[in-house]
Each structure stands twice: as structure tokens, then as C-alpha cells.
Scaffold this active site. Sequence first.
Site, PDB file in Angstrom:
ATOM      1  N   THR A  24      16.146  13.211  44.381  1.00 46.10           N
ATOM      2  CA  THR A  24      15.697  11.960  45.279  1.00 46.10           C
ATOM      3  C   THR A  24      14.833  11.519  44.040  1.00 46.10           C
ATOM      4  O   THR A  24      14.092  10.794  44.039  1.00 46.10           O
ATOM      5  CB  THR A  24      14.528  12.649  45.862  1.00 46.10           C
ATOM      6  OG1 THR A  24      14.310  13.566  44.933  1.00 46.10           O
ATOM      7  CG2 THR A  24      15.583  13.335  46.820  1.00 46.10           C
ATOM      8  N   GLN A  26      14.512   9.007  40.112  1.00 46.07           N
ATOM      9  CA  GLN A  26      14.858   8.076  39.382  1.00 46.07           C
ATOM     10  C   GLN A  26      16.484   8.110  38.940  1.00 46.07           C
ATOM     11  O   GLN A  26      17.450   7.307  39.365  1.00 46.07           O
ATOM     12  CB  GLN A  26      13.936   7.316  38.424  1.00 46.07           C
ATOM     13  CG  GLN A  26      14.835   6.876  37.515  1.00 46.07           C
ATOM     14  CD  GLN A  26      13.850   6.072  36.109  1.00 46.07           C
ATOM     15  OE1 GLN A  26      13.337   5.117  36.262  1.00 46.07           O
ATOM     16  NE2 GLN A  26      14.347   6.718  35.348  1.00 46.07           N
ATOM     17  N   ASP A  72      16.240  24.881  45.832  1.00 44.72           N
ATOM     18  CA  ASP A  72      14.768  24.328  44.906  1.00 44.72           C
ATOM     19  C   ASP A  72      15.382  25.549  43.462  1.00 44.72           C
ATOM     20  O   ASP A  72      15.846  26.786  43.592  1.00 44.72           O
ATOM     21  CB  ASP A  72      13.796  25.259  45.562  1.00 44.72           C
ATOM     22  CG  ASP A  72      12.691  24.235  45.130  1.00 44.72           C
ATOM     23  OD1 ASP A  72      11.576  24.131  45.929  1.00 44.72           O
ATOM     24  OD2 ASP A  72      12.600  25.414  43.616  1.00 44.72           O
ATOM     25  N   ALA A  95      17.310  18.392  38.261  1.00 46.52           N
ATOM     26  CA  ALA A  95      16.271  18.350  38.697  1.00 46.52           C
ATOM     27  C   ALA A  95      15.377  19.430  37.502  1.00 46.52           C
ATOM     28  O   ALA A  95      15.306  20.090  36.458  1.00 46.52           O
ATOM     29  CB  ALA A  95      16.609  19.620  39.760  1.00 46.52           C
ATOM     30  N   THR A 141      15.876  15.994  26.539  1.00 50.13           N
ATOM     31  CA  THR A 141      14.910  15.225  26.498  1.00 50.13           C
ATOM     32  C   THR A 141      14.715  14.546  24.645  1.00 50.13           C
ATOM     33  O   THR A 141      14.217  15.968  24.239  1.00 50.13           O
ATOM     34  CB  THR A 141      13.623  15.741  27.036  1.00 50.13           C
ATOM     35  OG1 THR A 141      12.513  14.358  26.451  1.00 50.13           O
ATOM     36  CG2 THR A 141      12.492  17.194  27.351  1.00 50.13           C
ATOM     37  N   GLU A 143      11.099  14.579  24.046  1.00 48.48           N
ATOM     38  CA  GLU A 143      10.441  16.104  23.818  1.00 48.48           C
ATOM     39  C   GLU A 143      10.550  16.190  23.345  1.00 48.48           C
ATOM     40  O   GLU A 143       9.319  17.349  21.927  1.00 48.48           O
ATOM     41  CB  GLU A 143       9.595  16.339  25.229  1.00 48.48           C
ATOM     42  CG  GLU A 143       8.958  14.642  26.454  1.00 48.48           C
ATOM     43  CD  GLU A 143       8.033  13.891  25.805  1.00 48.48           C
ATOM     44  OE1 GLU A 143       7.270  15.097  24.974  1.00 48.48           O
ATOM     45  OE2 GLU A 143       7.498  13.137  25.045  1.00 48.48           O
ATOM     46  N   TYR A 165       5.662  21.122  28.865  1.00 49.71           N
ATOM     47  CA  TYR A 165       6.930  20.504  29.056  1.00 49.71           C
ATOM     48  C   TYR A 165       8.495  20.590  28.040  1.00 49.71           C
ATOM     49  O   TYR A 165       9.023  21.576  28.783  1.00 49.71           O
ATOM     50  CB  TYR A 165       6.682  18.979  29.860  1.00 49.71           C
ATOM     51  CG  TYR A 165       8.206  18.504  30.213  1.00 49.71           C
ATOM     52  CD1 TYR A 165       8.748  18.298  31.459  1.00 49.71           C
ATOM     53  CD2 TYR A 165       8.399  17.160  28.971  1.00 49.71           C
ATOM     54  CE1 TYR A 165       9.893  17.505  31.516  1.00 49.71           C
ATOM     55  CE2 TYR A 165       9.547  16.327  29.024  1.00 49.71           C
ATOM     56  CZ  TYR A 165       9.872  16.898  30.367  1.00 49.71           C
ATOM     57  OH  TYR A 165      11.418  15.961  30.810  1.00 49.71           O
ATOM     58  N   LYS A 169      11.967  22.792  28.209  1.00 47.02           N
ATOM     59  CA  LYS A 169      12.765  22.142  28.078  1.00 47.02           C
ATOM     60  C   LYS A 169      13.561  22.622  26.780  1.00 47.02           C
ATOM     61  O   LYS A 169      15.156  22.375  26.993  1.00 47.02           O
ATOM     62  CB  LYS A 169      12.749  20.245  27.503  1.00 47.02           C
ATOM     63  CG  LYS A 169      12.094  20.179  28.934  1.00 47.02           C
ATOM     64  CD  LYS A 169      13.629  19.653  30.306  1.00 47.02           C
ATOM     65  CE  LYS A 169      13.316  19.023  31.036  1.00 47.02           C
ATOM     66  NZ  LYS A 169      14.583  18.189  32.071  1.00 47.02           N
ATOM     67  N   ARG A 200      11.184   3.634  38.819  1.00 44.42           N
ATOM     68  CA  ARG A 200      10.032   4.661  38.335  1.00 44.42           C
ATOM     69  C   ARG A 200       9.101   5.653  38.602  1.00 44.42           C
ATOM     70  O   ARG A 200       8.528   4.489  39.537  1.00 44.42           O
ATOM     71  CB  ARG A 200       9.995   3.887  36.166  1.00 44.42           C
ATOM     72  CG  ARG A 200       9.415   4.424  35.508  1.00 44.42           C
ATOM     73  CD  ARG A 200       9.914   5.916  35.280  1.00 44.42           C
ATOM     74  NE  ARG A 200       9.654   6.283  33.692  1.00 44.42           N
ATOM     75  CZ  ARG A 200       9.796   7.819  33.379  1.00 44.42           C
ATOM     76  NH1 ARG A 200      10.368   8.791  33.638  1.00 44.42           N
ATOM     77  NH2 ARG A 200      10.121   8.053  32.066  1.00 44.42           N
TER      78      ARG A 200
END
Length: 374
Positions: A24, A26, A72, A95, A141, A143, A165, A169, A200
Site C-alpha cells: 500500500t 509509495q 503483519d 514494509a 536505505t 540512512e 530507524y 534497518k 509520496r
Amino acid sequence: MNNKMKKELDKNKKRKKCIITGVTGQDGSFLSELLLEKGYEVHGVIRRSSTDFRERIAHLENRDDFHLHYGDMTDSLSLVHIIGMVGPDEIYNLAAQSHVQVSFDEPEFTADVDAMGVLRILEAVRLTGVDKTCRIYQASTSELYGRVEEVPQSETTPFHPYSPYAVAKQYGFWIAKEYREAYDMYVCNGILFNHESERRGESFVTRKITLSACRIAQGKQDKLFLGNLSSFRDWGYAKDYVECMWLMLQQETPDDYVIATGEQHTVREFATLAFHFVGIELEFKGEGVDEKGYDKDTGKILIEVSEEFYRPTDVVNLLGDPSNAKENLGWNPRNTSFEQLVKLMVEHDMESIAVEKEKEHIRTNVVEHLERTR
Ligand code: NAP
Ligand code: GDD
């Protein structure tokens, strides 16, 4: 069985099956479109939520090659069940609790979904016995480079995660690599730099800016409050980037790839260009929290800095080196230029705000009419 039925059966036998978590979102929505175009049977994992309307994939939901399953990332059993039932050729694990600032407010949930969630997917693949045939993409990512140790960043740049975050990751990255090496599984990490689009999420800085610029231009908002204006990002277009996810899973051997444009801009530059495309020329004066963005024509203050949007630790110098992906995946990092990206987002939002405005106008007229005739 006639020829047409036989052909249909053969097509279905050959049809590759994939699972997309985060369908669901972007990227999930763009990737679904791409894989459906390529003839895949797409299975998306959705969370139970209080609203049943899934805006980004609503146009796909009636297709017979697109299926949704409740699951989930915090629920191993649901993941084992879906993977066991579908028997996928490819899994795209997109996700995540993907908002960096929110990860400071919800660090435990972020770790559960973004770190442990990856482990749950990998174990579910092993438990259901598809570990030798199913290829897995893990959404890593830029990040991870966090408080950057070199500029630009490539596959060999050391990681220095700088938010809950990014730390979560980081676990996801390493556990994916570990399963590749320990169990000889086909698992790839895509180290994707920021990618944006008209789809976005509205609280990420680019979309917050394009939506606000459009509302200000249409007289629906006075001012925009932002945090760190000097932060550098390497921004690309999400629709271009999902193609790399697929490309990574089509190679002979699995590997990790940096996907970026190789060009960086500040938040301030993004805002200046977005306002330019709605017909407002901005100039910035002042520094830090006192910096303001003025309309050059009217002198009106349109942008102010609010400490509310500062992060306890912020990543401020992201610039990717996409040479490896260019050479080995045939990736063209400049499919959509920075200017084209900002323009397409602004054009989309100008229209959606105008529709919003029109609906509000009709609503006001109806209310006024009812009040007059009461
Ligand atoms: P996004 O729009 O925020 O989408 C996140 C998706 O994850 C949504 O579909 C969301 O579902 C789902 N999700 C969240 N928690 C979940 C849970 N507990 N169980 C199942 N699903 C859950 O993110 P995006 O921009 O498409 O990014 C996709 C992935 O790439 C993320 O992993 C992100 O961290 C990573 N990434 C993004 C970028 C970027 O610039 N966009 C760059 C590098 C990496 P709901 O709709 O139910 O909330
Ligand atoms: N969200 C937000 N809101 N960010 C702001 C604001 C604001 O009002 N003002 C300035 N910023 C700065 C942030 O401090 C950050 O330095 C930069 O704008 C980008 O912030 P976001 O758009 O929230 O994205 P991000 O870079 O933190 O995270 C996104 O990209 C990562 C890849 O590098 C997300 O999509 C992550 O999921 C993804 O991993």
C-alpha cells in the site's frame, strides 16, 4: 480442452508469482504496476486498518492477477501462512515504519517491524521450504550511512546509522546478508537513496513542500513550517527506482547495490524550485531557526523554521555513487531529472488541491443555502 484454454493454462503455469510487503506504500504501488506489466501474479500483504480504502492500489484491486492477503511484519504466523500458500518466486520486502522522525517517538515498534520483520520473512521462507527457489529483495536505505564517513557514499562506505530507524534497518541489512551467506539464499539489499513521487507520504519533506506550495498559491494556506533547510539529499523518482528492485533479482548472483542519482540538493533548493513551479519566486534571509523564505514580489513570509521539525540527530549529507548499479544492472540514474521530479509533483498537487478547493466551495454553497432556507 481447446487451444485458447491450453494457452491460458500454459500462461498461468509460466506466470511468476511474487509477494510484496508494504504494497500500500509509495514503492509498493509502483512496483505492483511494474510487475503486473511484466506478467507476474502479484500478492500484496496488507494490514488490517480502520479504513478499507487503499488509495495507491485502489485501481489494481479488481484485477484477477492481483491478490491481497492480511498479514503483519510483527506476526510470524501470518507471514509463514502467506508464503506457504503462495509459493513465491520472488519476495519484495518493502514494509516498514519508514518515517525517520517517527522512529524517535516509536523506537520499539520501529525495531520490531524494520529489524525483526526482516528476520521473520527470511525464516518464513526457510520454514516453508522455498529457500532454494525464492529470491528476496530487502529494502535497505541510504540512512545506513547516517553521520556520513565519506562523500559520495558507495557499497564500500562504512555505515554509521544515526536514528532508531537506521539502526533497525542496519539489522535488516546484515541479517539479509547473513542468510545469503549462511544458507546460500538469493537475497539482495537495495541501498536506495531518497526517492519521491506524486504518491509520496504527505509528512516527508518533499511532498509536504509541494502540497503546501500549491495550497499557498491557491490561497488555502498562509505559511509553511519546516525544520533543517540545509540538509542535503540525493532525490530520485520512485517509479524509476522500483525497476532496480526487479533488476537486482534477475542477476545470476545476489548482491547489494546503491541506487542513487549522484546529485544532491538542499531542502531549501527543493522548496525554491517547488514555489517557482507554482509561480512564486522565493528568497531566503537569516540563519538557523531565524531563517525565513520571502515572496520576492510581495515581501510576505511564506516559509519559517520550527524547531518542532528538528531531529535529535539528523542526517545531513547524503550523496550516492550509483556506478556499480550503472555498470552491472544497466541502471540509468538520470531517467527523471531533479527539475522534472519537482515539476511532476507540483503539477499533480496543483490539480489535487484545486479539486479539494472546488469540493469545499460546493460544500460551503450547500451549507449556506441550507442555512438561508431553514
Ligand atoms: P511507505 O510509503 O511509508 O510504505 C510503507 C509500507 O509499509 C506501507 O504499505 C505500510 O502499510 C507498510 N507497513 C508498515 N508497518 C507494517 C507492518 N507492521 N506490517 C505490514 N506492513 C507494514 O514507504 P516507501 O517510501 O514506499 O518505502 C518502501 C520501503 O523502502 C520501506 O521499507 C522504506 O523504509 C524503504 N526506503 C524508502 C526510501 C524512500 O526514499 N522512499 C529510501 C530507502 C528505503 P500501511 O499502509 O498499512 O501503513
Ligand atoms: N519530514 C520532514 N519534515 N523533514 C524535514 C522537514 C520537515 O518539515 N524540514 C526539514 N526536513 C529535513 C529532515 O531533517 C531531513 O534531513 C530531510 O529533510 C529529509 O527528511 P524526510 O523527507 O523525512 O526523509 P528522510 O531522508 O529522513 O527519510 C526518507 O528517506 C530515507 C532514505 O534516505 C524515508 O523515506 C526513509 O524511509 C528512507 O530510508
